[in-house]
Design a protein around this motif. Sequence first.
Motif, short mmCIF file in Angstrom:
data_model
loop_
_atom_site.label_atom_id
_atom_site.label_comp_id
_atom_site.label_asym_id
_atom_site.label_seq_id
_atom_site.Cartn_x
_atom_site.Cartn_y
_atom_site.Cartn_z
N SER A 179 -2.53 -5.50 -4.51
CA SER A 179 -1.32 -4.72 -4.26
C SER A 179 -1.32 -3.44 -5.09
O SER A 179 -1.65 -3.45 -6.28
CB SER A 179 -0.09 -5.57 -4.61
N ARG A 180 -0.94 -2.35 -4.46
CA ARG A 180 -0.84 -1.05 -5.14
C ARG A 180 0.60 -0.57 -5.25
O ARG A 180 0.86 0.60 -5.54
CB ARG A 180 -1.68 -0.01 -4.39
N VAL A 233 0.85 -1.19 0.00
CA VAL A 233 0.00 0.00 0.00
C VAL A 233 0.88 1.24 0.00
O VAL A 233 2.01 1.22 0.52
CB VAL A 233 -0.94 0.01 1.23
#
Length: 471
Positions: free
Chosen positions: A367-368, A311
């Motif tokens: 997931s970023r 994040v």
Amino acid sequence: MLRIVTAHRPPLAFVSEGARNGSQPLLSGFLIDLLPTLLQQANVVTTYDIYSLKGPGGTLLSNGSWTGIMGELTSGRADLALFPLTLTTQRAQYIQHTQPYMDEGYGLLVRTGSVDPGYSFLMPFETFTWVMLILALFLTICIIFVLDSISRSARLKAIERTHGHIKLQTVRKRDKLMGHAIETVMMAVGSGSTPTTRSCSVKVMFVSWAIFCVIMLSAYTANLTANLTVNQMASAIKSLSDLKESSLPFGVPAQSSISSYFSNSSDQAARALHAKMMEFRVPDEAVEAVRDGKIAAYISDYPTVQYYTQVPPCDLALGSDTIGSGALVIGLSPNSTIRQKLDAALLQLSEAGYLAELRRKWFVEASRCSLQDSDASGKGRLSVHQAWSVFLVLAGGAAIAVVVALLEVIYYKRFFSGVQELKKEMSEHGPRHMLRKSMGRRYQKTSSSMSNRSLTSDRSINTNNRYARCM
């Protein structure tokens, strides 16, 4: 109706802020998605009530009661816990539980920092690889210098024997001395030219050095481009040994199996770190402490710490070491009657690929951050283990060059004078004269051989005649 307790432990269970303030909880996550499918697969009652708790997994108090999630199960206030509950021998004595749905141990969450741009050119290779490259450059310069000196010395001595001292002085003035170090370094950076030496052994060595440089330059360019593109992150903390060297404390979840691990573990490295351990009741507070540099690392269940590396602002990473063994289970109350059904359902869902699908949804697709940003293990750098065959090419070239140098010395000692005389005659009289002279020598040898044979025959006839007269 099942009474289910949960707590905010992303990505296994997300609990909204509103739920923490007493309003209707807004829940999501791996375990939240798993629950209805699991109950349906097990043919268990599908009506349930979920409430959230801020507490940790829980520890056993001196009065025999439990805190946290364990306390909710042992007291009967909850029938099931949607929580990353790590199975331990002590906990298994007080509650029932399903078979593990994850078993990845504890992860090390650390802060990362961008590599200083001033040193980014060193990123493509590991430190030992750089040391080996410098050593290879130094040895190549020395080998070329020795080979050129040996070959030059043998050549000049041969010239002195053949043409005299005056010619030797002229050749020495005419020969251009080779700048071994400069030419070798220029070849290493891809700007080399044909060596100015007359030595064949040096040229062989240069060919092997050129092949070596082309391969290493290609690897360097590819790795440098990749590292600069993804802006690879670096971390000084990768294992328990690094934590021991750090002057900062580290964090663990309060009243958890992880804190007990550092207190009672048979792992001496873990027990030695107990004095530096800090406990946090809320994971987000520990994560902020890592970002602020107040603690060196945060150790928790691997899925939990993995989430925080995925994040924004993408400034956290996982250490390369996995600590301990952390089997995550679904906790059940001591008198639960649905354990066997849930175990069978979990096995069926695992075989059907449903657990893998949920893991991909919450751990990969959610997931970023890019994979490289959350990688603190130092991948993407060329090691000597990967490039040993390239150094073997250079070593093989050096061996061949030494053999060629020995052949050059033999040539200058035994054959140089004859070759020079032959060249001189050819330059003075031309190749036709040399051909006629060669043919003449062959004719003379043939005539001489025939004369010798005739003389021998005559002597034999005379001897026979004398013998006949005597008879």
